[in-house]
Motif scaffolding. Structure first.
Motif, PDB file in Angstrom:
ATOM      1  N   UNK A  89       0.938  -1.225   0.102  1.00  0.00           N
ATOM      2  CA  UNK A  89      -0.224  -0.002  -0.163  1.00  0.00           C
ATOM      3  C   UNK A  89       0.865   1.360   0.090  1.00  0.00           C
ATOM      4  N   UNK A  90       2.054   1.138   0.509  1.00  0.00           N
ATOM      5  CA  UNK A  90       2.839   2.502   0.492  1.00  0.00           C
ATOM      6  C   UNK A  90       3.508   2.525  -0.811  1.00  0.00           C
ATOM      7  N   UNK A  91       4.091   1.437  -1.251  1.00  0.00           N
ATOM      8  CA  UNK A  91       4.347   1.798  -2.902  1.00  0.00           C
ATOM      9  C   UNK A  91       3.470   2.155  -3.748  1.00  0.00           C
ATOM     10  N   UNK A  92       2.182   1.702  -3.427  1.00  0.00           N
ATOM     11  CA  UNK A  92       1.120   2.080  -4.472  1.00  0.00           C
ATOM     12  C   UNK A  92       0.844   3.639  -4.195  1.00  0.00           C
TER      13      UNK A  92
ATOM     14  N   UNK B 176       6.550  12.798  -6.889  1.00  0.00           N
ATOM     15  CA  UNK B 176       5.787  12.973  -5.803  1.00  0.00           C
ATOM     16  C   UNK B 176       6.311  12.519  -4.476  1.00  0.00           C
ATOM     17  N   UNK B 177       5.330  12.955  -3.631  1.00  0.00           N
ATOM     18  CA  UNK B 177       5.809  12.666  -2.217  1.00  0.00           C
ATOM     19  C   UNK B 177       4.545  12.799  -1.259  1.00  0.00           C
TER      20      UNK B 177
ATOM     21  N   UNK C 218      12.632   7.035   0.872  1.00  0.00           N
ATOM     22  CA  UNK C 218      13.507   7.928   1.576  1.00  0.00           C
ATOM     23  C   UNK C 218      12.604   9.164   2.122  1.00  0.00           C
ATOM     24  N   UNK C 219      13.120   9.755   3.213  1.00  0.00           N
ATOM     25  CA  UNK C 219      12.369  10.882   4.136  1.00  0.00           C
ATOM     26  C   UNK C 219      13.314  11.915   4.143  1.00  0.00           C
ATOM     27  N   UNK C 220      12.572  12.874   3.925  1.00  0.00           N
ATOM     28  CA  UNK C 220      13.224  14.271   3.540  1.00  0.00           C
ATOM     29  C   UNK C 220      12.381  15.175   4.483  1.00  0.00           C
TER      30      UNK C 220
ATOM     31  N   UNK D 105       7.808  11.616   2.419  1.00  0.00           N
ATOM     32  CA  UNK D 105       8.135  10.398   1.840  1.00  0.00           C
ATOM     33  C   UNK D 105       7.979  10.407   0.397  1.00  0.00           C
ATOM     34  N   UNK D 106       9.007   9.830  -0.236  1.00  0.00           N
ATOM     35  CA  UNK D 106       8.908   9.659  -1.632  1.00  0.00           C
ATOM     36  C   UNK D 106       9.632   8.448  -2.038  1.00  0.00           C
TER      37      UNK D 106
END
Length: 171
Positions: free
Chosen positions: A59-62, A71-72, A103-105, A116-117
């Protein structure tokens, strides 16, 4: 005991619901959709496992892929999309960062939040999963002609578009 075929089980289920007073046509649709959904879920579980994507990561990848390649999203939005708590999503994201999938920025608009992206590896894994799943999806709808598939898609989209509100969540 005689083993029932999937088709006989489908017919039996529809008959039971209609005998209980449900509308036959609606029950045929709902029962067929439910059984196809279960069949696809079994297929997806096996295929995701084969390419090393957990059911919690998907679900996160999607959700991130839907945001676009550049996008993020925020962890809270991802938690909502996955139907999990913020703390559960934090742990999930920790594992995905370790795997190099996301990755988190810091969010430049609000330094207290993170964006998150997908990484290149995350996007590639998403694409692999989509292409891998398409084989099974194509087989499920293989008995339909291209025109029938287009008509089915249009009808389901019409029903989906008519759902003007999201159901309320229980707290």
């Amino acid at each position: 005991m005689t083993k029932r075929t999937p088709w006989a089980e489908y017919e039996r289920a529809v008959r039971v619901y209609t005998e209980a007073g449900a509308a036959e046509t609606v029950q045929r649709i709902v029962t067929a959709m439910s059984r196809l959904s279960r069949r696809l879920d079994v297929y997806y579980n096996a295929r995701l496992e084969a390419i090393d994507v957990s059911r919690t990561e998907w679900p996160v990848l999607q959700a991130l892929a839907i945001e676009g390649r550049d996008g993020s999203s925020h962890p809270s939005k991802l938690a909502d999309a996955a139907g999990v708590s913020a703390s559960t999503m934090t742990h999930r994201l920790d594992r995905m960062v370790e795997r190099g999938l996301v990755e988190r920025v810091p969010d430049p608009e609000n330094r207290t939040r993170m964006l998150i992206s997908l990484t290149r590896a995350g996007w590639d894994l998403f694409r692999t999963a989509v292409l891998d799943a398409e084989v099974g999806e194509t087989n499920v709808f293989g008995p339909l002609t291209d025109a029938e598939q287009a008509a089915l898609a249009a009808l389901l989209e019409k029903v989906l578009a008519a759902q003007s509100h999201e159901p309320r969540r229980r707290r």
